[in-house]
Every structure is written in C-alpha cells, then in structure tokens.
Scaffold this active site. Structure first.
Site, mmCIF file in Angstrom:
data_model
loop_
_atom_site.group_PDB
_atom_site.id
_atom_site.type_symbol
_atom_site.label_atom_id
_atom_site.label_comp_id
_atom_site.label_asym_id
_atom_site.label_seq_id
_atom_site.Cartn_x
_atom_site.Cartn_y
_atom_site.Cartn_z
ATOM 1 N N SER A 42 0.849 -1.184 0.000
ATOM 2 C CA SER A 42 0.000 0.000 0.000
ATOM 3 C C SER A 42 0.887 1.237 0.000
ATOM 4 O O SER A 42 1.741 1.396 0.872
ATOM 5 C CB SER A 42 -0.909 -0.011 1.238
ATOM 6 N N LYS A 93 -3.119 4.941 -2.443
ATOM 7 C CA LYS A 93 -4.109 5.698 -1.696
ATOM 8 C C LYS A 93 -4.501 6.932 -2.513
ATOM 9 O O LYS A 93 -3.628 7.594 -3.098
ATOM 10 C CB LYS A 93 -3.553 6.128 -0.337
ATOM 11 N N ASP A 96 -14.295 -2.133 2.263
ATOM 12 C CA ASP A 96 -13.390 -2.330 3.393
ATOM 13 C C ASP A 96 -14.119 -1.916 4.661
ATOM 14 O O ASP A 96 -14.725 -2.742 5.353
ATOM 15 C CB ASP A 96 -12.120 -1.503 3.161
ATOM 16 N N LYS A 120 -0.995 -0.830 -4.494
ATOM 17 C CA LYS A 120 -2.230 -0.120 -4.145
ATOM 18 C C LYS A 120 -1.880 1.326 -3.863
ATOM 19 O O LYS A 120 -1.031 1.614 -3.012
ATOM 20 C CB LYS A 120 -2.903 -0.751 -2.917
ATOM 21 N N GLY A 161 -4.383 -4.771 5.639
ATOM 22 C CA GLY A 161 -3.443 -4.605 6.744
ATOM 23 C C GLY A 161 -3.673 -3.316 7.493
ATOM 24 O O GLY A 161 -4.299 -2.378 6.986
ATOM 25 N N GLU A 195 -11.192 0.701 -3.921
ATOM 26 C CA GLU A 195 -11.560 0.290 -2.567
ATOM 27 C C GLU A 195 -12.232 1.424 -1.799
ATOM 28 O O GLU A 195 -11.715 2.541 -1.751
ATOM 29 C CB GLU A 195 -10.285 -0.160 -1.835
ATOM 30 N N LYS A 235 -10.318 -7.373 6.763
ATOM 31 C CA LYS A 235 -9.366 -7.014 7.808
ATOM 32 C C LYS A 235 -9.878 -7.650 9.102
ATOM 33 O O LYS A 235 -10.871 -7.184 9.674
ATOM 34 C CB LYS A 235 -9.268 -5.499 7.971
ATOM 35 N N ASP A 257 -7.287 2.966 -3.303
ATOM 36 C CA ASP A 257 -8.041 2.943 -2.051
ATOM 37 C C ASP A 257 -8.357 4.370 -1.642
ATOM 38 O O ASP A 257 -7.455 5.181 -1.436
ATOM 39 C CB ASP A 257 -7.218 2.242 -0.962
#
Length: 369
Positions: free
Chosen positions: A136, A164, A240, A162, A292, A215, A264, A190
């Site tokens: 991430s 952000k 998520d 991934k 995570g 996400e 998660k 995400d």
C-alpha cells in the site's frame, strides 16, 4: 478444548515507521501498539490490537481499546476456562469494540493452539504455504516522489501496487504510474471513504486504467450508494470499512454494493469472523483479500495465515516487515519472490523477541482472572 486463563497482560509499545504513511484520513509517523498476552497454565498466547492512536479509520482508538479490555472484556472471561470459539459469544453483549475483541479472541486462540501444537494457518484452513504480497503506497507530496516509491516496491518484488487516493490526488497519480510501469502491473486504488456519489464522474475516469478495483470510495455506512456507484463504473468496487461482519458482507453482496471484499480481521471482530466472511464470499464467487493495519510481526503472522485460505485469490496488504519498521518485534517477515511464507509452528508460529520488546515497551499492566 478449554483453556484456563490465569491473567492477561496489556502491553503498549512505540514503533516508529520508516516513513510517514498518509491516507485520506490522516498521516501516521509511528504506531502506538497495544499487545495482548494471555497467560494460561500451559503457556501463553499473543495478539495485536489494530486500533490506531486516533479514531479516524474507525471509531476505535488505542486508549479506548485498552480501557474496554481492562474494564469489561477481560473480566467477562470465565475463570474455569474457555474455548476460543466461545470468546465471541461471551463478548457479544458489549456493543462494538471489534478491534479490542479481536485482540482478546486471537490471544486466547494463540494460547490454545500453542498448547495443542497446531498452527494458526492449519486451524483456519490454509491451503497454501506462502502468499503473494501487495504493498500500500500512501499519498505523496509529489508525483515524482510517488513514482520513485512505486519503482522501489516493484524492484523489491511486490506483485501488486495499491495507491491511496483522495479528491485532488486520483486520476493523475494513477495515470502516471500506469504509463511509467505498464499494463502488466497489478494496480488498485483505495479512497478510504473520501468521496461521495457526486464524484461519480471523476471516479469513472479511473476506468481507463485497467485497475483491479477501487476500494471504499464512499462512506462506510452507505452501501446503497455504493450499489448505485457500481452501476456507473467499469472498475470493480471493493468494500473495506463497510464490512464489519459476515452479516454486512451478505448485505453488500445481495445489494450489489461490491464485487470484491477486503477482509481485515481486526475490523470484523477477529479471525473466526474473518473466516466466516471468507466462506460466505467464496460461496457467492466474490474474491477476497487480506487488508493490513500497519501491523508488527504479531499481527502480520495471523494475517499471512488467513491470507493462505483458498478464497483469498487477490494479493493482500501483507507486506514484509521492513516496509513499515526498521526493526520488528518478532523475527522479520522477509519478501521472497513477491511472497511471504506462512508460519508453520504452533499458534502464530512466532512471538515477540524479549530484548526488542523491552526496548520499545512504554507501559504494561497485568489483569488477573
């Protein structure tokens, strides 16, 4: 098998991050981690509470988690012993606090499995001995900084990237990463609930980049609008924060609010509920992956074991230890050919290294049963 608990240690440790980690809800520069150690007549079990210092990702925060464990959750455990499968039922009368509940249940389960000589992965139903790992990448100050970070992670062997994103940092960083590293890189984004349905047209611009998924684009309590957004995008929507239980997962699937789920375990109350979500999603043909929370080796060991279940068909955020910490509190998880090995020893298969643990401990309290 019942495990009789003599007491529980709540230990706080300070873990500086190797670099600041920025998301749409804030910047993390260090982790104030709560570890839970359950002591039994036969040994002990460890777990990590994933709650962060402030209630931004969710309503839980580390001081609150320690308080609810001390005052309510730990005293609720029976003194004559219990099976880890019963922990969730015993703690159900207390509303919320899933991360705290997860930590306590996991520590009990670790102690129970260590006593039985069974691995965490074996107990959960792991189907593989290693898992593919993604990474991430937080929001950066500039596009060149982002490209340098992604290049380094790809060089390390991570099989999925991934990014952000947030309003103002979405289409352009995705475009430059895709152009620089090509279509073969598995790429997803995400949003951590940073958008609203008004932003649908902007989010639809991401459809051109062949993303694995987007996400949690909208608010965590907005499954209906996620279902509406899903009809407007070609990119699969992954939930998520919206998924806090198998019941939530069933609702999201039936509404068409997502076609992928990020599991998660701390967010859903523990690894047993995580396995129930996995089983439900697999029955409906919904791929899942393991998210995570910047865990130390204690939490990472459990995540890697879960990610080895057969329904986890997408690489998770199970990065190597040095992605976040210069020195982990356990033997480090080291990436090999883009994968991490699933621990095979009893319980989690590892425990904190005493000397390292002592160096990073900021407080400790003992609660006898």
């Amino acid at each position: 098998m019942k495990t009789k608990i003599s007491g529980v240690e709540l230990r706080r440790i300070a873990m500086p991050l190797v670099a600041p980690f920025r998301t749409s809800f804030g910047v993390e520069t260090s982790r104030d981690v709560l570890l839970v150690r359950v002591v039994t007549a036969d040994g002990e079990g460890w777990a990590e509470c994933a709650a962060m210092s402030e209630p931004r990702y969710c309503s839980e925060y580390v001081d609150g988690a320690q308080d609810v464990l001390r005052r309510f959750l730990i005293p609720a455990l029976p003194k004559d012993g219990l099976d880890a499968q019963a922990v969730g039922r015993i703690l159900r009368p207390f509303t919320g606090h899933r991360m705290a509940k997860s930590a306590l249940e996991t520590a009990v389960l670790d102690a129970q499995l260590r006593g039985a000589g069974e691995s965490f992965g074996g107990y959960l139903g792991a189907a593989r001995d290693r898992v593919p790992c993604g990474v991430s990448v937080g929001i950066m100050d500039s596009v060149p900084e982002l490209l340098d970070a992604v290049e380094a992670y790809i060089a390390e062997g991570y099989v999925r990237i991934k990014l952000k994103i947030e309003p103002g940092w979405d289409v352009e960083p995705v475009r430059v990463v895709r152009e620089r590293f090509g279509d073969d890189v598995l790429l997803q984004v995400d949003a951590n609930a940073a958008y609203t349905l008004v932003d649908a047209q902007q989010l639809a611009r991401l459809d051109d980049f062949g993303l694995l998924l987007i996400e949690q684009p909208l608010a965590n309590d907005d499954m209906v609008q996620h279902a509406q957004l899903a009809k407007l995008l070609r990119t699969p929507i992954c939930l998520d924060e919206s998924i806090e239980s198998a019941t939530d997962a069933a609702a999201a699937i039936s509404l068409g609010a997502c076609s992928v789920i990020n599991i998660k375990p701390p967010r859903v109350g523990g690894y047993l509920e995580a396995r129930r979500i996995h089983d439900l999603a697999r029955a409906h043909g919904i791929p899942v992956w393991c998210g995570g929370m910047l865990e130390t080796g204690v939490g990472r060991a459990a995540n890697v074991a879960l990610a080895a279940l057969p329904g986890f068909t997408l690489p998770g955020d199970t990065s190597g230890s040095h992605r976040y910490f210069a020195t982990d509190i356990t033997e480090p998880f080291v990436l090999t050919d883009g994968h991490l090995e699933v621990p095979t020893g009893p319980g989690l298969g590892l425990a904190p290294l005493p000397d390292v643990l002592d160096e990073v401990t900021t407080s400790s309290e003992w609660i006898a049963l």
